[in-house]
Design a protein around this motif. Structure first.
Motif, PDB file in Angstrom:
ATOM      1  N   VAL A  55       0.862  -1.193   0.000  1.00 14.09           N
ATOM      2  CA  VAL A  55       0.000   0.000   0.000  1.00 14.09           C
ATOM      3  C   VAL A  55       0.897   1.241   0.000  1.00 14.09           C
ATOM      4  N   PRO A  56       1.029   1.925  -1.148  1.00 14.84           N
ATOM      5  CA  PRO A  56       1.918   3.086  -1.182  1.00 14.84           C
ATOM      6  C   PRO A  56       1.197   4.330  -0.647  1.00 14.84           C
ATOM      7  N   GLY A  57       1.750   5.445  -0.916  1.00 13.17           N
ATOM      8  CA  GLY A  57       1.065   6.686  -0.564  1.00 13.17           C
ATOM      9  C   GLY A  57       1.609   7.334   0.671  1.00 13.17           C
ATOM     10  N   PHE A  96       5.167   7.442   3.760  1.00 10.95           N
ATOM     11  CA  PHE A  96       6.573   7.211   4.089  1.00 10.95           C
ATOM     12  C   PHE A  96       6.851   5.719   4.281  1.00 10.95           C
ATOM     13  N   LEU A 150       2.742  10.784  15.829  1.00  7.36           N
ATOM     14  CA  LEU A 150       3.199  12.064  16.382  1.00  7.36           C
ATOM     15  C   LEU A 150       3.168  13.198  15.362  1.00  7.36           C
ATOM     16  N   THR A 151       3.109  12.835  14.126  1.00 13.60           N
ATOM     17  CA  THR A 151       3.021  13.851  13.061  1.00 13.60           C
ATOM     18  C   THR A 151       1.926  13.399  12.083  1.00 13.60           C
ATOM     19  N   PRO A 152       1.488  14.301  11.220  1.00 12.77           N
ATOM     20  CA  PRO A 152       0.456  13.886  10.249  1.00 12.77           C
ATOM     21  C   PRO A 152       1.020  13.134   9.038  1.00 12.77           C
ATOM     22  N   THR A 153       2.206  12.579   9.199  1.00 14.87           N
ATOM     23  CA  THR A 153       2.833  11.917   8.048  1.00 14.87           C
ATOM     24  C   THR A 153       2.077  10.638   7.672  1.00 14.87           C
ATOM     25  N   PRO A 154       1.628  10.547   6.432  1.00 11.02           N
ATOM     26  CA  PRO A 154       1.039   9.271   6.004  1.00 11.02           C
ATOM     27  C   PRO A 154       2.153   8.251   5.788  1.00 11.02           C
ATOM     28  N   CYS A 213      12.347   4.526  -2.668  1.00 12.14           N
ATOM     29  CA  CYS A 213      12.316   4.736  -1.213  1.00 12.14           C
ATOM     30  C   CYS A 213      13.454   5.673  -0.837  1.00 12.14           C
ATOM     31  N   ILE A 252      11.665  14.218   9.243  1.00 10.12           N
ATOM     32  CA  ILE A 252      10.986  15.406   8.714  1.00 10.12           C
ATOM     33  C   ILE A 252      11.980  16.279   7.939  1.00 10.12           C
ATOM     34  N   MET A 277      12.536  14.694   4.627  1.00 13.26           N
ATOM     35  CA  MET A 277      11.418  14.805   3.678  1.00 13.26           C
ATOM     36  C   MET A 277      11.208  16.223   3.156  1.00 13.26           C
ATOM     37  N   THR A 278      11.681  17.191   3.910  1.00 13.94           N
ATOM     38  CA  THR A 278      11.432  18.574   3.485  1.00 13.94           C
ATOM     39  C   THR A 278      12.668  19.244   2.890  1.00 13.94           C
ATOM     40  N   PRO A 313       3.723  15.651   6.000  1.00 12.93           N
ATOM     41  CA  PRO A 313       5.121  15.527   5.565  1.00 12.93           C
ATOM     42  C   PRO A 313       5.249  14.412   4.521  1.00 12.93           C
ATOM     43  N   THR A 361       3.389  19.926  10.891  1.00 13.57           N
ATOM     44  CA  THR A 361       4.002  18.739  11.509  1.00 13.57           C
ATOM     45  C   THR A 361       3.173  18.223  12.673  1.00 13.57           C
ATOM     46  N   TRP A 377      -5.883   2.865  -4.934  1.00 10.53           N
ATOM     47  CA  TRP A 377      -4.993   3.784  -5.621  1.00 10.53           C
ATOM     48  C   TRP A 377      -4.706   3.203  -6.994  1.00 10.53           C
ATOM     49  N   HIS A 421       0.857  12.293  -6.313  1.00 11.86           N
ATOM     50  CA  HIS A 421       1.582  12.756  -5.136  1.00 11.86           C
ATOM     51  C   HIS A 421       2.994  12.201  -5.057  1.00 11.86           C
TER      52      HIS A 421
END
Lengths: 284, 802
Positions: free
Chosen positions: A55-57, A59, A96-100, A124, A279, A282-283, B340, B365, B476, B588
């Motif tokens: 299942v991608p999408g 991290f 802890l973060t909204p990271t999918p 990856c 983070i 990724m940024t 992120p 974040t 997807w 994305h």
């Protein structure tokens, strides 16, 4: 393929790993996480999750599988802290973060083990490597790692202690980036505060050492007294390789559920630094 | 030919009938004549019934009708039809001969002789028979015109050197100049070139009101064969340095159908870009798009040119000049990412080398926790996503990543709408698990902005046809992105500079060939790795343009029944919305175009793609104070109209600002001009100036709005001789016909002028007399009568009645 003169016989190395794993009780716990491969008369554990999560999408935590060419005390080569460290950090990242995060169809979070020569590696961009003081990279792996990182990938090397391990890794990564120097990441670097404020680099030992030593953190005593975060950066300042030396950050993730005292002392810092690094990666 | 036959049969020229009125002048009572006619017809009928034994009914009717028609013609002649005409009294009236003296009259298409010479010989020399006939009847006043109109004292003054043809002002000038004289009409001798259609309309109104006929004489060929012309060049007024710009060029041609010609874009004589175009049809126009880029900031004078074709009479219309402002500086773009993900880092990396783009990242974040990247100050975005319009409108474009609708307040959603609609900013919405319909944007204030309809997320509670278990993340598709026809020619997708190469890039890898030409290596579109989408878009909205379609390669997940079909998915689409534009890129992981193992390390596709997309997004974003001019290339003595638009920090029109234009002439001298508010349009200020010199003028406008002082980007005006005069080399017969017909005059060509002097006699203008001309003796009547009698005689003879 060029072979380092210090490389061990692969069969012997696998046998050694199996024995060490059996002794230490650190083998992956179930068939779900590993499959058995027969080498001669001995069956050794090999990672099952060599492909990327179905299942991608989001991290994916990718771990570098390499050949182990020397031994380090308490090290298990690429599988050190695997898979719980990988799974726990990935899970905590999404909490802890909204990271999918990506995932496997059986519901496990997205972590995987890849060789430097796997084409899937290039899907990856984050690559983690543990016990890198024992890693031996072939020429092909060196070339692929270089291409991977120069394209935008990121390598985090963790859990190697003392000067000998450092020297070994310095040599290996020097083959990947001969043109760049390794530098200390200063405490004021924004990576230390991008999400959580990390005042100092935590020195996290293996839980076995911590227990056996009665709470010490430097696994090699004075030889590894100071934990360091070093980096290789390119001309633009982008961090290509990050190295946490004299510390085992991943153990802070792996062992969070085993000992409350260990968790309380080490895991918050381990997660803080881990999430900061993810983070940042990724940024940037 | 027709007119000759007409005049022979009807005694008088056609124009006489058009001008005159037919009346009955006979002394016989029409009632008596009608009775006689009726009795005659009855008598004929009775006589043939008497002899019917020897005729058939059809023959009887033929005989009756022939005889009756003959009687009718006689009766008409007895009624004595008369043509009543109003004609000019000889030598009591004035005729103005208005001769075009512009450069286009120098085109040698009257045989091999220039139009101007032929016009001069025909209408301005004493030896001319046409002029002689006119002068026999009228007092003639000669005028010449181009940009200005003046009396012609000597025919040698005609030199065909005027830079503009202004028909309207010329007609007005003559009308006013001869207002006190008995003006019978105007003879306009021209090729119909006119650069001020509005003024011409006004002039024709004046002519109609005063009943002055304009007889138009077309000089030149209506079809120059062969001829090729650069009819139009459209490029944006300004561009960020290094951006790919598309020049839309319309190439018109006559008689060159099937030929393939090169259209070159040149600067200072060197070719910047070139495209081939195949001309179609015998006459017509073709559009060609020339992509090019300019690196050095400043005003760049460009010329679009096609080579002279064999046999072309007019070469001056083979090129067209234009200019473009190449601007430096950084275009500030806000990228708000709710989750992120690698897309952030790779996008930043892709545009890092582009000094003209500043992508400010607001990365969420956690709950009310953000990191800010590339901000200008510590305060910028410190509270998260902008909460005021002033703050948001500081950016020129906005990228929304995977961020759900519920993270915005209702006012913030309206602000984003205003950002596009009112501020004119560019909006780009990226795909992701929390984007578009999956992010709950369907039904929000933002939904109308999207160029596609939003469908309810599959697998979510909105879809009752699906089982309840499972989550939205379980579907997807991997899609291979291919440009549509619109996409291939779109500046956002110019992976290579040449349009041919870009089309090839849609099919094959042109990296090697492009490198040979000094371009960066890029992958072919169909070789780029497929990307992932979790956002199913609905139908595109009317007016929206799809640039990239996704060919579905694999569909994953437990909800494939409600998933992606076989049809290509709209992936990258945009639409104009208000003053700005809104785009959706529903994938994305474009970073795969950088990372994928099949993409070479040195490949620049990912970088090029993002730089082009972001540059396109900010390309036409307006400034708070903008100045423009309907004509940025003006001829000598042509005024420059300036239009300034002033808006507040919230981009609302400001009507009480003080707006000053600072005009710098080619020698650096500066003058100021106050622009005044145009009462008809909020926020718009107008003014005009007359360039006294040839050369480049620069206009900057300052607007003072309370404590705000705004300075516009510079506007460049090029004053000097224009080549507009020779644009349409062919004689514009239709325009001249319209001028003649709307004013009651006639249209003539140079080789058919015989009727002109006669036609000019019939006028209501000036000193005129009423003439009555008998029509009973028209040759037509005689021939008709003879034909009828002969028909009757033949019929009777066949039946043995004679």
């Amino acid at each position: 393929m060029r072979t380092d003169s210090r490389q061990w016989n692969p069969a012997f190395r696998s046998l050694f790993a199996l024995g060490l794993g059996l002794v230490c009780g650190l083998l992956p716990p179930s068939q779900a996480a590993s499959q058995r491969v027969t080498i001669g008369e001995v069956r050794v554990m090999s990672p099952r999750r060599q492909m990327l999560p179905e299942v991608p999408g989001g991290f994916t935590f990718c771990r570098l599988m390499y050949q182990r060419v020397r031994a380090e005390q308490r090290g298990q080569g690429w599988r050190t802290d695997y898979p719980d460290g990988d799974r726990n950090l990935t899970t905590r990242l999404s909490q802890l973060t909204p990271t999918p995060i990506s995932g496997w169809l059986d519901g496990r979070p997205g972590y995987a083990v890849l060789r430097a020569t796997d084409p899937e590696l290039f899907r990856c961009p984050f690559l983690f490597s543990s016990d890198v003081g024992t890693a031996g990279l072939s020429d092909e792996e060196v070339a692929k790692l270089r291409e991977f990182i120069l394209k935008g990938g990121f390598l985090w090397a963790d859990d190697f202690w003392g000067n000998r391990a450092w020297a070994h890794w310095e040599h290996q990564i020097g083959r990947v980036f001969p043109e760049y120097t390794i530098e200390e990441l200063p405490p004021e670097h924004p990576l230390f505060s991008i999400v959580y404020k990390v005042k100092e680099i935590p020195q996290i030992p293996s839980i076995q050492f911590w227990r056996q030593s009665g709470g010490a953190t430097s696994e090699l005593g004075v030889l590894s007294a100071t934990p360091r975060l070093r980096a290789i950066r390119n001309e633009d300042g982008r961090i290509l390789v990050l190295m946490s030396h004299n510390t085992d950050i991943a153990d802070g993730w792996e062992r969070e559920g085993e000992d409350y005292a260990f968790f309380a002392r080490f895991s918050p810092d381990a997660y803080a630094l881990g999430i900061n690094i993810l983070i940042w990666m990724m940024t940037h | 030919m027709f007119d000759t036959v007409f005049e022979y049969l009807f005694k008088y020229p056609r124009v006489a009938y058009e001008r005159g009125e037919i009346v009955w002048s006979g002394s016989w009572s029409p009632l008596v004549l009608a009775t006689v006619l009726l009795l005659g017809v009855l008598l004929v009928l009775w006589s043939y019934r008497w002899g019917r034994a020897r005729t058939t009914p059809l023959a009887t009717w033929v005989l009756v009708i022939a005889r009756a028609a003959g009687l009718a013609i006689l009766v008409i002649c007895l009624l004595r039809p008369t043509l009543v005409l109003s004609t000019a009294v000889p030598q009591q009236n004035v005729v103005a001969i208005l001769i075009d003296d512009s450069r286009s009259m120098g085109i040698p298409d009257q045989g091999d002789r220039p139009r101007g010479i032929v016009a001069q010989e025909t209408f301005a020399t004493a030896e001319s028979p046409v002029l002689g006939e006119i002068e026999d009847r009228f007092m003639v006043r000669h005028f010449r015109f181009s940009a200005l109109t003046e009396r012609l004292r000597d025919s040698k003054e005609l030199a065909s050197e005027g830079n503009r043809s202004l028909l309207g002002p010329a007609l007005d000038f003559v009308r006013q100049e001869l207002a006190t004289l008995p003006l019978s009409g105007i003879v306009l001798v021209s090729d119909g070139g006119d650069q001020d259609p509005e003024a011409l309309e006004d002039a024709l109104l004046g002519m109609r009101a005063e009943g002055i006929p304009v007889h138009a004489v077309g000089v030149g060929r209506e079809r120059l064969d062969p001829d090729v012309e650069i009819e139009r060049v459209d490029i944006p007024p300004s561009v960020i340095q290094g951006s790919t710009v598309i020049a839309d060029v319309v190439v018109a041609h006559t008689g060159l159908g099937g030929a393939t010609i090169s259209v070159n874009l040149e600067e200072s004589g060197s070719i910047l870009a070139s495209e081939q175009v195949e001309l179609s049809g015998g006459t017509g126009s073709s559009t060609v798009r020339i992509p090019f880029s300019l690196d050095d900031p400043g005003v760049r004078n460009l010329r679009v040119r096609v080579p002279t074709q064999s046999g072309e009479v007019v070469e001056e219309n083979n090129f067209r000049d234009t200019h473009i402002q190449v601007r430096d500086g950084r275009e500030k773009i806000l990228y708000y990412e709710g989750q992120p993900r690698f897309e952030v880092g790779f996008l930043r990396q892709a545009v890092r080398a582009d000094e003209n783009l500043q992508v400010v990242v607001l990365q969420r974040t956690g709950e009310d926790r953000y990191i800010r990247l590339d901000v200008d100050s510590g305060d910028e975005l410190s509270g998260g996503f902008p909460s005021t319009r002033e703050e948001l409108f500081d950016y020129r474009a906005l990228i929304l990543g995977s961020v759900e609708a519920s993270s915005f307040s209702p006012d913030q959603l309206r602000m984003i709408v205003d950002f596009v609609d009112r501020r004119g900013g560019g909006l780009l919405v990226l795909g992701g698990p929390a984007a578009l319909a999956e992010g709950g944007f369907a039904g929000t204030a933002l939904a109308p902005l999207f160029p596609v309809e939003l469908e309810a997320p599959r697998g979510g509670p909105q879809d009752p046809s699906l089982p309840s278990e499972g989550s939205q993340e379980e579907y997807w598709a991997t899609v291979r992105l291919l440009p549509t026809r619109n996409g291939l020619m779109h500046p956002a997708l110019r992976l290579v500079d040449s349009s041919d190469a870009n089309e090839e890039a849609a099919e094959i890898d042109v990296g090697e060939g492009a490198s040979e030409e000094g371009e960066s290596s890029v992958m072919g579109w169909d070789e780029l790795p497929p990307l992932t989408t979790v956002n199913l878009l609905g139908a595109t909205r009317p007016g929206a343009t799809v640039l990239l379609e996704g060919q579905v390669e694999e569909v994953f997940g437990t909800r494939t029944g409600a998933g992606f079909g076989d049809d290509p998915l709209p992936i990258f689409a945009f639409q104009r919305y208000g003053a700005g534009l809104s785009a959706v890129l529903a994938v994305h992981d474009t970073w795969l175009w950088q990372m994928h193992h099949e993409v070479p390390l040195e490949d620049q596709t990912h970088e090029r793609f993002w730089q082009q997309v972001l540059r396109w997004l900010v390309q036409e974003v307006p400034e708070p104070l903008a100045v423009s001019a309907p004509n940025t290339r003006v001829a000598p003595a042509q005024p420059v109209e300036l239009v300034a638009r002033v808006v507040s920090e919230e981009y609302l029109p400001v009507n009480d600002a003080r707006v000053i234009a600072r005009i710098t002439d080619p020698f650096g001298a500066e003058q100021e001009l106050e622009l005044t508010w145009n009462l008809d349009r909020d926020g718009e200020y107008r003014g005009s100036f007359l360039p006294a010199l040839d050369g480049p003028y620069e206009v900057e406008v300052d607007a003072i709005d309370g404590e705000r002082v705004l300075v516009s980007p510079p506007l460049h005006i090029q004053a000097g001789v224009l080549d507009e005069e020779l644009r349409s080399g062919a004689m514009r017969g239709n325009l001249l016909r319209r001028i003649a017909s709307e004013t009651g005059g006639q249209f003539y060509t140079m080789d058919a002028l015989a009727g002109l002097p006669e036609a000019m006699r019939y006028t209501d203008r000036g000193t005129v007399v009423q003439e009555e001309r008998d029509l009973w003796d028209l040759p037509l009547f005689f021939f008709l009568l003879m034909a009828l009698l002969f028909t009757e005689w033949v019929a009777r003879r066949r039946r043995g009645l004679v």
